[in-house]
Design an enzyme around this catalytic site. Structure first.
Site, short mmCIF file in Angstrom:
data_model
loop_
_atom_site.label_atom_id
_atom_site.label_comp_id
_atom_site.label_asym_id
_atom_site.label_seq_id
_atom_site.Cartn_x
_atom_site.Cartn_y
_atom_site.Cartn_z
N HIS A 50 -5.18 1.14 -2.56
CA HIS A 50 -6.47 0.88 -3.22
C HIS A 50 -7.41 2.03 -2.89
CE1 HIS A 50 -6.17 -3.44 -4.55
NE2 HIS A 50 -5.00 -3.22 -3.95
N GLY A 51 -8.55 2.05 -3.60
CA GLY A 51 -9.57 3.05 -3.29
C GLY A 51 -9.04 4.46 -3.42
N HIS A 55 -13.19 1.54 -1.44
CA HIS A 55 -13.55 1.51 -2.85
C HIS A 55 -14.83 2.31 -3.11
CE1 HIS A 55 -11.00 -2.17 -2.54
NE2 HIS A 55 -10.52 -1.64 -3.65
N GLY A 56 -14.98 2.76 -4.34
CA GLY A 56 -16.23 3.41 -4.73
C GLY A 56 -16.20 4.92 -4.56
N SER A 58 -10.12 -6.96 -13.07
CA SER A 58 -10.74 -7.61 -11.91
C SER A 58 -11.37 -8.92 -12.37
CB SER A 58 -11.82 -6.69 -11.32
OG SER A 58 -12.91 -6.60 -12.23
N ASN A 94 -4.33 2.65 -7.23
CA ASN A 94 -5.43 2.03 -7.98
C ASN A 94 -6.59 2.98 -8.22
OD1 ASN A 94 -3.90 -0.25 -7.58
ND2 ASN A 94 -5.53 -1.46 -6.65
N ASP A 134 -6.51 -7.85 -10.47
CA ASP A 134 -6.92 -7.04 -9.31
C ASP A 134 -7.84 -7.88 -8.42
OD1 ASP A 134 -7.18 -4.68 -7.80
OD2 ASP A 134 -8.94 -4.02 -8.93
N HIS A 135 -7.60 -7.87 -7.13
CA HIS A 135 -8.46 -8.57 -6.15
C HIS A 135 -8.79 -10.01 -6.54
CE1 HIS A 135 -9.12 -5.13 -3.55
NE2 HIS A 135 -9.31 -4.41 -4.62
P1 13P Z 1 -11.54 3.30 -6.51
O1 13P Z 1 -12.90 2.73 -6.27
O2 13P Z 1 -11.23 4.39 -5.55
O3 13P Z 1 -11.33 3.74 -7.92
O4 13P Z 1 -10.46 2.13 -6.20
C1 13P Z 1 -10.17 1.15 -7.17
C2 13P Z 1 -9.38 0.01 -6.63
O5 13P Z 1 -8.86 0.04 -5.53
C3 13P Z 1 -9.22 -1.16 -7.52
O6 13P Z 1 -8.54 -2.20 -6.88
O1 G3H Z 2 -11.67 -2.81 -6.34
C1 G3H Z 2 -12.47 -3.12 -7.18
C2 G3H Z 2 -12.38 -2.53 -8.53
O2 G3H Z 2 -12.94 -1.23 -8.55
C3 G3H Z 2 -12.98 -3.45 -9.55
O3 G3H Z 2 -14.37 -3.39 -9.55
O4 G3H Z 2 -15.00 -5.79 -9.37
O5 G3H Z 2 -16.64 -4.08 -10.19
O6 G3H Z 2 -14.70 -4.78 -11.61
P1 G3H Z 2 -15.22 -4.59 -10.23
ZN ZN Z 3 -8.98 -2.38 -4.79
#
Ligand code: 13P
Ligand code: G3H
Ligand code: ZN
Length: 322
Positions: A215-216, A179-180, A48, A259, A81-82
């Site tokens: 994702h998530g 996420h989370g 990320s 992910n 990522d993102h």
């Molecule tokens: P989680 O928070 O469910 O692990 O998802 C991670 C994610 O989507 C990273 O891009």
């Molecule tokens: O989707 C986000 C990922 O879990 C990455 O998290 O931006 O805290 O590294 P981060």
């Molecule tokens: Zn994500």
């Protein structure tokens, strides 16, 4: 061996999902490579913006290069990522990344198309593929907080137009995850109908299949949360994630990249909280670091079994050698 994300997707599409794991440090890198070798799985490392800033992007990239020498059997892709536009260009120009994600989903549809299109042009010129996002996941994406009320599922009709106009190679579709650690209140609800409709629209338009990204996808194991709290944590015990038995059905519908970040963070937190609770006089960080590497490797290997990527390494190697 770093390979293109496109090559992994082509071999996995419709059969199993490739785990895309976020890493930030040496211990996660060691555990990830070991876990994937132990389970004979291809994988995607994703960094990320935060991971690239945590120490220095050159540091984490150098750690990956070192792991590549330590684990010559590993077959994997490296993914941003993102990303925002600027970070995508930085990764594309670095020559190190197999693919980038441009996350412009918080912009209007037309702006998302235009931004994604610009990134696709720059990426494709260097043989790099692009993941884009349409719809909004709940939770926090980098520094953008999306509350549950504003999270919205991907519209399948818009998805086809978005793919055609932007030229993206894979699509992060919002199907109800976030996420989370706090994804669902009450019953989990994944909207597989969205994935099915997108795939049908793509086929009806005569386009080749477009891999979807979920994702998530962490499962937020109850026992992990319980152990963290028993060792002094104060996580909300209602924390709840995706049922791991949903990964393979999603993969069969075209979800090719899944992910995972939060579940790995929970392993880290559990190991370190328990270690320092049980060893209050300890101040050497290497003993818990070693336990973490072993536990993270076990976690990764078990996750790859659920994704269906476990056991695919030798077939992938043979297919890539053709
Ligand atoms: P989680 O928070 O469910 O692990 O998802 C991670 C994610 O989507 C990273 O891009
Ligand atoms: O989707 C986000 C990922 O879990 C990455 O998290 O931006 O805290 O590294 P981060
Ligand atoms: Zn994500």
């Amino acid at each position: 061996m770093i390979v293109t994300t496109a090559a992994l997707f082509k071999l996995a599409y419709g059969k199993y999902a490739i785990g895309a794991y976020n890493i930030n440090n040496i211990e996660q890198t060691m555990g990830l490579f070991r876990g994937c070798i132990d389970s004979r799985a291809p994988f995607i490392i994703q960094l990320s913006k935060g991971a690239r800033k945590y120490s220095d992007k050159r540091m984490i990239e150098a750690v990956i290069r070192a792991a590549d020498e330590i684990f010559p059997e590993a077959i994997y892709a490296v993914h941003l990522d993102h990303g925002d536009e600027e970070t995508c260009y930085d990764c594309i120009d670095s020559g190190f990344y197999s693919s980038v994600m441009i996350d412009a989903s918080h912009h209007s549809f037309d702006e998302n198309v235009e931004i994604t299109k610009r990134v696709v042009e720059r990426a494709h010129a260097k043989g790099i593929s692009v993941e884009a996002e349409l719809g909004m996941l709940g939770g926090v994406e980098e520094d953008i907080a999306v509350d549950e009320g504003n999270a919205c599922l991907t519209n399948p009709d818009e998805a086809l137009e978005f793919i055609q106009r932007s030229g993206c190679d894979s699509l992060a579709a919002a199907i109800g995850t976030s996420h989370g650690a706090y994804k669902f209140k009450g019953q989990q609800s994944l909207h597989f109908d969205v994935i099915e409709k997108i795939a049908k629209h793509i086929a009806a338009a005569g386009l080749p299949p477009v891999p979807m990204v979920m994702h998530g996808s962490s499962s937020v194991p109850k026992d992990e949360v319980r152990r963290i709290n028993a060792a002094g944590g104060t996580l909300d015990p209602s924390a709840c994630g995706v049922n791991e038995d949903e990964y393979l059905p999603a993969a069969k519908l075209g979800v090719t990249k899944i992910n995972i970040d939060t579940d790995g963070r929970l392993v880290w937190t559990r190991v370190h909280r328990e270690f320092f609770r049980d060893n209050p006089n300890e101040f050497d960080f290497r003993p818990p670091g070693k336990i973490f590497m072993d536990e993270y490797a076990k976690f990764i290997a078990a996750k790859n079994v659920k994704l269906g990527s476990a056991g695919q390494l030798d077939d992938i190697r043979a297919a890539l050698a053709k």
